[in-house]
Design an enzyme around this catalytic site. Structure first.
Site, PDB file in Angstrom:
ATOM      1  N   ALA A 144     -81.658  -1.803  15.233  1.00  0.00           N
ATOM      2  CA  ALA A 144     -81.826  -2.022  16.675  1.00  0.00           C
ATOM      3  C   ALA A 144     -80.623  -1.575  17.511  1.00  0.00           C
ATOM      4  O   ALA A 144     -80.795  -0.869  18.511  1.00  0.00           O
ATOM      5  CB  ALA A 144     -82.160  -3.487  16.944  1.00  0.00           C
ATOM      6  N   GLN A 196     -84.468   0.846   2.718  1.00  0.00           N
ATOM      7  CA  GLN A 196     -83.224   0.851   3.493  1.00  0.00           C
ATOM      8  C   GLN A 196     -82.116   0.061   2.807  1.00  0.00           C
ATOM      9  O   GLN A 196     -80.936   0.351   2.987  1.00  0.00           O
ATOM     10  CB  GLN A 196     -83.474   0.284   4.895  1.00  0.00           C
ATOM     11  CG  GLN A 196     -84.355   1.153   5.775  1.00  0.00           C
ATOM     12  CD  GLN A 196     -85.801   0.691   5.763  1.00  0.00           C
ATOM     13  OE1 GLN A 196     -86.305   0.235   4.747  1.00  0.00           O
ATOM     14  NE2 GLN A 196     -86.468   0.799   6.904  1.00  0.00           N
ATOM     15  N   ASP A 225     -84.343  -7.489  15.163  1.00  0.00           N
ATOM     16  CA  ASP A 225     -84.755  -6.450  16.104  1.00  0.00           C
ATOM     17  C   ASP A 225     -85.174  -7.027  17.448  1.00  0.00           C
ATOM     18  O   ASP A 225     -85.136  -6.336  18.458  1.00  0.00           O
ATOM     19  CB  ASP A 225     -85.894  -5.633  15.504  1.00  0.00           C
ATOM     20  CG  ASP A 225     -85.399  -4.734  14.388  1.00  0.00           C
ATOM     21  OD1 ASP A 225     -85.143  -3.546  14.653  1.00  0.00           O
ATOM     22  OD2 ASP A 225     -85.246  -5.222  13.262  1.00  0.00           O
ATOM     23  N   LYS A 273     -86.947  -6.957   9.758  1.00  0.00           N
ATOM     24  CA  LYS A 273     -87.653  -6.140   8.763  1.00  0.00           C
ATOM     25  C   LYS A 273     -88.616  -6.994   7.937  1.00  0.00           C
ATOM     26  O   LYS A 273     -88.273  -8.105   7.526  1.00  0.00           O
ATOM     27  CB  LYS A 273     -86.644  -5.445   7.852  1.00  0.00           C
ATOM     28  CG  LYS A 273     -87.252  -4.565   6.784  1.00  0.00           C
ATOM     29  CD  LYS A 273     -88.141  -3.476   7.357  1.00  0.00           C
ATOM     30  CE  LYS A 273     -87.406  -2.538   8.273  1.00  0.00           C
ATOM     31  NZ  LYS A 273     -88.295  -1.489   8.829  1.00  0.00           N
TER      32      LYS A 273
END
Length: 343
Positions: A50, A194, A235, A246
């Site tokens: 973000a 990620q 986020d 996530k």
């Protein structure tokens, strides 16, 4: 890792993005010279996280102005291009906040827009440093282990996901500088890995001991007593403390609550959206089903199967032990709500 690592930077004529789709095998930079490329880069996760997306959006306003000059756009054309950047990923509120902030200086011209975008990036790094200290201090007081800590994190929240230093991983880095990290369990973060690709890469650069684990292993690792605290990013955070992060995060929070260990969310105040009352009001981005039906372009599910691929989930505020921002730590599960404390 150099503390000067920047996932997003202004080159003078465009935006340089570390291409996070290629890490850890390659460390390449994408030179972004137009709005279409920037929107595509944000949506393909060339740049992600973000705060990093927010910085990219801030510089994107300058990019749109330059492209408009080259191509003879009207003022309305430039504003429409900026609106496309702002909407590129709907869940991460930082993108919208940073674009809106820079747009307050749009009528002053390119130099003013760039000045504001640079300020966005500079302030994010300072905020990350501050939350690293606040989060580390709070964890040490809360856990009181008297030894280096065993931490769990999900997705990537380091320098790659921000303007620099990191949010949740910034707390880990601060603890590491004090010699107080025993190990970090880095969830792999399906479907785009990620954690395995990016968080592990950052931990290697820092020399921080770590183990990469499947997302499905996280709850068991916590319940076996192998974790002292979990630290994640965000986020978007609603006024009541509900947190979008996530996908997979809410399961970690539930396991922490059951095990009685802290679940810490680290995010700058720009991630707190006081206009969003609860997590029910947060739009959850659905990504292409192929991301969960394929691996490296090879189909792994039956041809008739369809994919369900939410990029985020929402953790209720009652499960958030602490929310650390650059201003300090709110103990959300104990009733310290962002909507009351961060106005």
């Amino acid at each position: 890792m150099s503390q000067e690592l920047r996932a997003v930077d202004w080159t003078g004529s465009g935006i340089a993005l570390i291409d996070q789709t290629l890490l850890p095998q390659r460390t390449d930079t994408l030179d972004v010279q137009d709005v279409d490329t920037l929107v595509d880069a944000i949506q393909r996760l060339v740049v992600r996280g973000a705060p990093a997306i927010g910085a990219a959006g801030a510089y994107g306003v300058a990019l749109a102005l330059l492209q408009g000059e080259r191509e003879g756009w009207t003022d309305g054309d430039v504003r429409a291009a900026v609106a496309r950047i702002r909407a590129a990923r709907p869940t991460a509120v930082n993108l919208m906040v940073c674009v809106d902030r820079v747009m307050t200086r749009f009528d002053e011209g390119l130099d003013a827009v760039l000045e504001e975008a640079v300020a966005v990036q500079r302030e994010d790094v300072a905020a990350n440093r501050a939350m690293g200290v606040h989060g580390a201090d709070w964890l040490l007081q809360r856990v009181g282990a008297g030894r280096p800590l065993r931490l769990l994190t999900h997705c990537n929240t380091g320098a790659l996901a921000t303007a620099g230093w990191g949010t949740a991983l910034g707390v880990v880095r601060e603890l590491h500088t004090r010699g107080l990290v025993e190990t970090v369990y880095a969830d792999e973060t399906r479907p785009l890995l990620q954690g395995a690709r990016l968080t592990a890469w950052e931990l290697v650069q820092e020399g921080i001991p770590h183990l990469v684990q499947a997302d499905a292993a996280a709850a068991g690792t916590i319940l076996r007593g192998e974790v002292d605290a979990a630290i994640v990013g965000a986020d978007r955070i609603a006024a009541n403390g509900d947190t979008a992060n996530k996908v997979g995060t809410v399961g970690i929070a539930l396991a922490c609550a059951y095990a009685g260990i802290p679940f810490l969310v680290a995010a700058p105040t720009t991630t707190v959206d006081l206009a969003t009352a609860t997590g029910d009001d947060i739009h959850i981005e659905l990504r292409a089903g192929d991301e969960v039906l394929e691996w490296s372009g090879v189909r792994t599910a039956p041809a008739a199967s369809r994919g369900h691929n939410p990029a985020f989930d929402v953790t209720p505020g009652r499960l958030v032990t602490g929310l650390v921002t650059e201003r300090g730590v709110l103990e959300v599960s104990a009733g310290e709500l962002p909507g009351e404390r961060l106005k």
